[in-house]
Design an enzyme around this catalytic site. Structure first.
Site, PDB file in Angstrom:
ATOM      1  N   ARG A 122      34.141  42.274  26.008  1.00 48.62           N
ATOM      2  CA  ARG A 122      33.011  41.668  26.494  1.00 48.62           C
ATOM      3  C   ARG A 122      31.782  41.898  25.817  1.00 48.62           C
ATOM      4  O   ARG A 122      31.443  42.959  25.246  1.00 48.62           O
ATOM      5  CB  ARG A 122      33.195  42.033  27.842  1.00 48.62           C
ATOM      6  CG  ARG A 122      34.485  41.312  28.866  1.00 48.62           C
ATOM      7  CD  ARG A 122      34.274  41.418  30.250  1.00 48.62           C
ATOM      8  NE  ARG A 122      35.152  42.358  30.882  1.00 48.62           N
ATOM      9  CZ  ARG A 122      35.301  42.962  31.962  1.00 48.62           C
ATOM     10  NH1 ARG A 122      34.233  42.880  32.606  1.00 48.62           N
ATOM     11  NH2 ARG A 122      36.691  43.486  32.166  1.00 48.62           N
ATOM     12  N   SER A 167      21.864  36.721  35.035  1.00 46.92           N
ATOM     13  CA  SER A 167      22.940  37.908  35.167  1.00 46.92           C
ATOM     14  C   SER A 167      22.438  38.962  35.718  1.00 46.92           C
ATOM     15  O   SER A 167      21.597  39.582  35.322  1.00 46.92           O
ATOM     16  CB  SER A 167      23.435  38.186  33.968  1.00 46.92           C
ATOM     17  OG  SER A 167      24.149  39.532  33.846  1.00 46.92           O
ATOM     18  N   GLN A 169      23.891  41.861  36.252  1.00 47.53           N
ATOM     19  CA  GLN A 169      24.442  43.027  35.539  1.00 47.53           C
ATOM     20  C   GLN A 169      23.107  43.285  34.568  1.00 47.53           C
ATOM     21  O   GLN A 169      23.001  44.650  34.341  1.00 47.53           O
ATOM     22  CB  GLN A 169      25.750  42.715  34.797  1.00 47.53           C
ATOM     23  CG  GLN A 169      26.703  42.567  35.840  1.00 47.53           C
ATOM     24  CD  GLN A 169      28.188  42.600  35.140  1.00 47.53           C
ATOM     25  OE1 GLN A 169      28.339  42.516  33.959  1.00 47.53           O
ATOM     26  NE2 GLN A 169      29.353  42.508  36.110  1.00 47.53           N
ATOM     27  N   ASP A 313      31.697  34.054  40.465  1.00 51.24           N
ATOM     28  CA  ASP A 313      33.142  34.753  40.495  1.00 51.24           C
ATOM     29  C   ASP A 313      34.243  34.006  41.163  1.00 51.24           C
ATOM     30  O   ASP A 313      35.408  34.129  41.276  1.00 51.24           O
ATOM     31  CB  ASP A 313      32.988  36.262  41.129  1.00 51.24           C
ATOM     32  CG  ASP A 313      32.306  37.090  40.317  1.00 51.24           C
ATOM     33  OD1 ASP A 313      32.164  36.689  39.009  1.00 51.24           O
ATOM     34  OD2 ASP A 313      31.806  38.192  41.029  1.00 51.24           O
TER      35      ASP A 313
END
Ligand code: S3P
Length: 433
Positions: A122, A167, A169, A313
């Site tokens: 990823r 994002s 993250q 998700d």
């Protein structure tokens, strides 16, 4: 392992409390490990992903105790220990790797972050770039993937980072690095991604001087935190109930953070009979109970691009649900799905076609025509959310659906087939024959 799902001969019935929220559990573990003092965590998700974070936190010097269903973390006060061998294994967890990359890039020791084959493929350039702008010294592979070799830091400085992707993250990684940097660090993103980090930091003693902004040197303080139920796990029950005739299900104490509820809004737009009751808040998050009954007339939906981050998700599940709705469901602006635990657009397209679903795949989305769903054998491609999405579809297929490599469901929801079976589904996890 293979998960075999038989078509339901009656509706799903009953109540369920979903497991703890995965995103929030990662953050609760990391923040407690960085904090001064002993944190008390309740409702934490114990799945493969969050256990990878817990283990890494212990390797970095946090001390973990368990008692009466709670986890207590004695924090490091920001003074992390160099992990023995310098290596931390993040398994399948992108959140663990990207958030910890932010923390580790500011430490005075070398460390290496790696994971399983999926995680090691990823994109990590998305965190290496901002961290390098802050002064971090990180080596990724030529393709911009893990393992990440994070070299001892000579000190980071704050930046204002305009992220090209919505994002959480990336945002959380940069903000965590910012806690160790000089000056202030701010992240701007094209659309608001899940905001758990911003909500939780103040509870752990860090005030944000402005939206998505931290001041370097702020110390985290231990806290008492209760993790809400994971809406990203609860949705499998909700979708199963919406599509299986005769269903009547309630899901209790689910996190209802607006940056996560896009799927609920989509279900409503599709005509699902769904109600949110008993709304309250828990620690830093809104929660509530969700009641849903079977909807005989689910209709296709054109998913607004603005809703994509709020249900990123849940898109594999929406694709499964769309296969049972009348009309063509259209998803666009979702190219991020190609760099999740699998290429979720491709994996869902291959699996749905095997089950007889008509669809057209695009670089950033998919069109799915609702209709009849057949039985068959599909591949999870090591992706927990694709595996559970196919499993839900098995309830209304014309014959059994088998999902290969279903053991990956334990990434986020180890009790999935048990919970679904308790509501009346016929799901059996077995060895490949
Ligand atoms: C997560 C953020 C999302 C999501 C992932 C968990 C988090 O990823 O897909 O499952 O906990 O911050 P991105 O931030 O890359 O969109």
């Amino acid at each position: 392992m293979i998960l075999t799902v038989q078509p339901a001969d009656s509706g799903l019935q009953g109540e369920l409390t979903p497991p703890g929220d995965k995103s929030i559990s990662h953050r609760a573990l990391i923040f407690s490990s960085l904090a001064v003092g002993r944190s008390e965590l309740s409702g934490l998700l114990e799945s493969e992903d969050t256990l990878a974070t817990l283990k890494a936190c212990e390797q970095l010097g946090a001390r973990v105790e368990r008692s009466a269903g709670k986890i207590y973390i004695n924090g490091t006060a920001g003074d992390l220990e160099s992990p023995s061998g310098g290596h931390l294994d993040m398994g399948n967890s992108g959140t663990a790797m990207r958030l910890l990359a932010g923390v580790l890039s500011a430490q005075n020791f070398d460390s290496t972050l790696s994971g399983d084959d999926s995680l090691n493929s990823r994109p990590m350039g998305r965190v290496v770039v901002p961290l390098s702008l802050m002064g971090a010294d990180i080596t990724a592979s030529a393709a911009g993937t893990a393992p990440l070799l994070i070299h001892a830091s000579g000190g980071l400085h704050g930046i204002e980072y305009v992220s090209p992707v919505a994002s959480a993250q990336i945002k959380s990684c940069v903000l965590l690095a910012g806690l160790f940097a000089s000056g202030t660090t701010r992240v701007l993103e094209p659309r608001l991604s899940r905001d758990h980090t911003e909500r939780m930091l103040p509870l752990f003693g860090v005030d944000l001087p402005a939206a998505c902004c931290v001041t370097g040197g702020s110390k985290l303080q231990a806290s008492c935190f209760t993790v809400p139920g994971d809406i990203s796990s609860a949705v499998f029950t909700l979708a199963a109930a919406a599509m299986t005739p005769g269903s009547d299900v309630s899901v209790r104490r689910v996190g209802l953070n607006p940056t996560r509820t896009g799927f609920i809004r989509c279900l409503k737009a599709m005509g699902a009979d769904i109600n949110i009751i008993n709304q309250s808040s828990q620690s830093t998050e809104p929660i509530g109970d969700i009641h849903i009954v079977f909807s005989s007339e689910l209709k296709a939906v054109d998913v607004p691009e603005a809703l994509i981050p709020d249900m990123i998700d849940e898109l594999p599940l929406l694709m499964a649900l769309a296969a049972t709705a009348s009309g063509i469901t259209r998803i666009r602006g979702a190219a991020e799905l190609r760099v999740k635990e699998s290429d979720r657009l491709a994996v869902m397209a291959v699996g749905l076609r095997k089950l007889g679903v008509e669809l057209k795949e695009y670089p950033d989305g998919i069109d799915i025509k609702g209709g009849k769903v057949f039985g068959g054998c599909v591949e999870s491609a090591g992706d927990h959310r694709c595996a559970m999405s196919f499993a839900v579809l098995g309830l209304i297929a014309s014959a059994a659906v088998q999902i290969e490599n279903a053991e990956f469901i334990a990434t986020s929801y180890p009790g999935f087939s048990r919970d679904m079976s308790q509501l009346g589904a016929n799901m059996q996890l077995g060895e490949r024959s």
